[in-house]
Design a protein around this motif. Structure first.
Motif, short mmCIF file in Angstrom:
data_model
loop_
_atom_site.label_atom_id
_atom_site.label_comp_id
_atom_site.label_asym_id
_atom_site.label_seq_id
_atom_site.Cartn_x
_atom_site.Cartn_y
_atom_site.Cartn_z
N SER A 289 7.35 -31.71 13.56
CA SER A 289 8.28 -30.72 12.99
C SER A 289 9.72 -31.21 13.18
N ASP A 290 10.67 -30.50 12.53
CA ASP A 290 12.07 -30.96 12.62
C ASP A 290 12.71 -30.63 13.99
N GLN A 291 11.94 -30.10 14.88
CA GLN A 291 12.37 -29.79 16.25
C GLN A 291 13.44 -28.69 16.32
N SER A 292 13.60 -27.95 15.21
CA SER A 292 14.59 -26.88 15.27
C SER A 292 14.13 -25.79 16.25
N CYS A 293 12.82 -25.64 16.42
CA CYS A 293 12.33 -24.63 17.37
C CYS A 293 12.74 -25.01 18.80
N VAL A 294 12.83 -26.31 19.07
CA VAL A 294 13.23 -26.76 20.41
C VAL A 294 14.71 -26.43 20.63
N LYS A 295 15.50 -26.67 19.58
CA LYS A 295 16.95 -26.36 19.66
C LYS A 295 17.17 -24.87 19.90
N GLU A 296 16.41 -24.05 19.15
CA GLU A 296 16.56 -22.59 19.30
C GLU A 296 16.19 -22.15 20.72
N ASN A 297 15.13 -22.75 21.23
CA ASN A 297 14.67 -22.44 22.59
C ASN A 297 15.76 -22.79 23.61
N CYS A 298 16.34 -23.99 23.44
CA CYS A 298 17.38 -24.43 24.39
C CYS A 298 18.61 -23.53 24.31
N ALA A 299 18.91 -23.04 23.09
CA ALA A 299 20.09 -22.16 22.94
C ALA A 299 19.87 -20.88 23.75
N ILE A 300 18.66 -20.35 23.71
CA ILE A 300 18.36 -19.13 24.49
C ILE A 300 18.47 -19.43 25.99
N LEU A 301 17.88 -20.55 26.40
CA LEU A 301 17.91 -20.90 27.84
C LEU A 301 19.35 -21.17 28.30
N GLN A 302 20.14 -21.78 27.41
CA GLN A 302 21.53 -22.08 27.79
C GLN A 302 22.33 -20.80 28.01
N GLU A 303 22.09 -19.81 27.16
CA GLU A 303 22.77 -18.51 27.34
C GLU A 303 22.39 -17.89 28.67
N ARG A 304 21.10 -17.97 28.98
CA ARG A 304 20.63 -17.42 30.26
C ARG A 304 21.25 -18.18 31.43
N ARG A 305 21.29 -19.52 31.29
CA ARG A 305 21.88 -20.35 32.34
C ARG A 305 23.33 -19.96 32.57
N ASP A 306 24.08 -19.83 31.48
CA ASP A 306 25.51 -19.51 31.61
C ASP A 306 25.70 -18.15 32.28
N LEU A 307 24.86 -17.20 31.88
CA LEU A 307 24.97 -15.87 32.46
C LEU A 307 24.65 -15.92 33.97
N LEU A 308 23.53 -16.55 34.31
CA LEU A 308 23.09 -16.53 35.71
C LEU A 308 24.01 -17.36 36.61
N VAL A 309 24.27 -18.59 36.21
CA VAL A 309 25.07 -19.47 37.08
C VAL A 309 26.51 -18.97 37.16
#
Ligand SMILES: Cc1ncc(COP(=O)(O)O)c(C=O)c1O
Length: 389
Positions: A289-309
């Motif tokens: 696949s074009d790996q866009s699902c991986v990018k979307e996943n990372c965007a969600i995790l990055q938001e969580r990371r920014d919030l928590l850290v």
């Protein structure tokens, strides 16, 4: 009651389960009606992308997928792995000899020592770390020699610190970047030092790359195989588990050195009968696949990371923003141990974390938090921590 049978002696060699105390406490706290926020588990809460689930639904109808799979994996899946490695890392792999399908990478990691170790061998491994390197070695009768991951070294092992006599006797070196649990990343210069070290002492390099696709701020973690000479000395484990939120599907791969893969393949062909073909076919769809699902996943995790850290730092905790993985490696406050801080967080705030020492003695002084809960839960965790003061 008299004991019916004597379990194998090797079971008594398994270190005591350090999380028992926490598990008991969790039950106790929950019984009091506390709404527990579990930041302990390294298992994605987000679902497998729908197009992958859809592919499984389609191919599972075909009775051709219901029979025994090929031991080393479907040719089509191994080709998809080779295409993915080429696209993602610029690494060429021969799908026939340099790719082996696994029933999740844990399976391959646990079985590898049976194919490479004789009893009393020594395997080097980074610590704190994924416990399976040590357990797989133990079941093969090999000893584990731990290389501490320290903050002052960027949580990379200092290969110069390894006693040359130990290095000479060592059979394999297990290492893992992006790292569980420290969230540290390694660059190609470090991987090149590993190649040099392993070549000098004839050690098999075993890189666990399970988290290369969970990375933030545009950072792209490298594969060990990108470094010249890597496949002469070693292999890399990878997995669809974290990349595509497919932990329950059990699909992974080992790639790299043909001789090492042949040894692992020989063990596997006598133990398991391969990964379900329907799952491998869905895996091809994921990898191609074009790996866009991986990018979307990372965007969600990055938001969580920014919030928590960000929130933890504001509260005065000593913690860095991870560049990759879904883990946050938090230094425990002065005067506490990883175990006492874990207990404190659970009892006083209903928050579950993993004490660093439970993943290896050099992990003392830290706890691991996983970004595997929605933002609202992280917000709630921060609010509770703020009330703790
Ligand atoms: C560092 C590391 N390697 C390997 C695995 C195993 O993943 P799987 O067997 O799902 O491929 C895990 C799972 O948590 C992990 O943290």
């Amino acid at each position: 009651m008299t004991q019916f049978f004597e379990p194998a002696k090797r079971l008594s060699l398994i270190p005591p389960y350090l999380f028992k105390e926490i598990d008991d406490k969790k039950v106790e706290v929950r019984a009091k009606g506390v709404d527990i926020i579990d930041l302990g588990v390294g298992d994605p809460d987000l679902p497998t992308p729908a197009f992958i689930v859809e592919k499984l639904r389609e191919v599972v109808q075909d009775p051709g997928t219901h029979r025994y799979p090929a031991y080393s994996g479907m040719r089509g899946f191994r080709e998809a792995v080779a295409r993915w490695y080429q696209r993602r890392f610029g690494v060429e792999l021969d799908p026939e000899t340099e790719v082996l399908t696994l029933i999740g990478s844990k399976e391959g990691i646990a079985h590898l020592p049976l194919g490479i170790n004789d009893p009393e061998d020594i395997n080097l491994m980074t610590s704190p770390g994924y416990p399976v390197y040590q357990m797989g070695s133990l079941f093969a009768g090999a000893h584990s020699h731990l290389l501490p991951l320290l903050r002052e070294n960027g949580f990379l092992p200092d290969l110069h610190e390894v006693d040359p006599l130990t290095a000479r006797d060592a059979k394999a070196l297990f290492f893992n970047y992006p790292n569980n649990p420290t969230a540290a990343v390694a660059d190609k210069e470090f991987f090149a030092r590993v190649v040099e070290f392993c070549r000098e002492y004839r050690i098999i390099a075993v890189h666990d790359a399970a988290y290369t696709e969970l990375a933030y701020d545009g950072y792209l973690p490298p594969s060990f195989l990108e470094v010249p000479g890597a496949r002469d000395v070693g292999i890399e484990f990878h997995s669809l588990s974290k990349t595509f939120n497919m932990t329950g599907w059990r699909l992974g791969m080992a790639v790299g050195n043909q001789e090492v893969l042949a040894a692992l393949g020989k063990i596997k062909s006598n133990i398991d009968s391969g990964a379900f073909d329907a799952i491998q076919l869905a895996g091809i769809t994921a990898l191609d696949s074009d790996q866009s699902c991986v990018k979307e996943n990372c965007a969600i995790l990055q938001e969580r990371r920014d919030l928590l850290v960000g929130g933890l730092q504001k509260l005065g905790y000593d913690v860095d923003y991870p560049k990759a993985t879904f883990y946050v490696w938090l230094a425990v406050p002065k005067g506490m141990t990883s175990m006492s801080f874990t207990t404190h967080l659970l009892e006083q705030a209903g928050i579950v974390t993993i004490p660093g020492m439970g993943l290896g003695a050099p992990g003392e002084g830290y706890v691991r938090l996983a970004l595997t809960v929605p933002k609202e839960r992280l917000q709630e965790a921060l609010a509770r921590l703020a009330r703790l003061g």
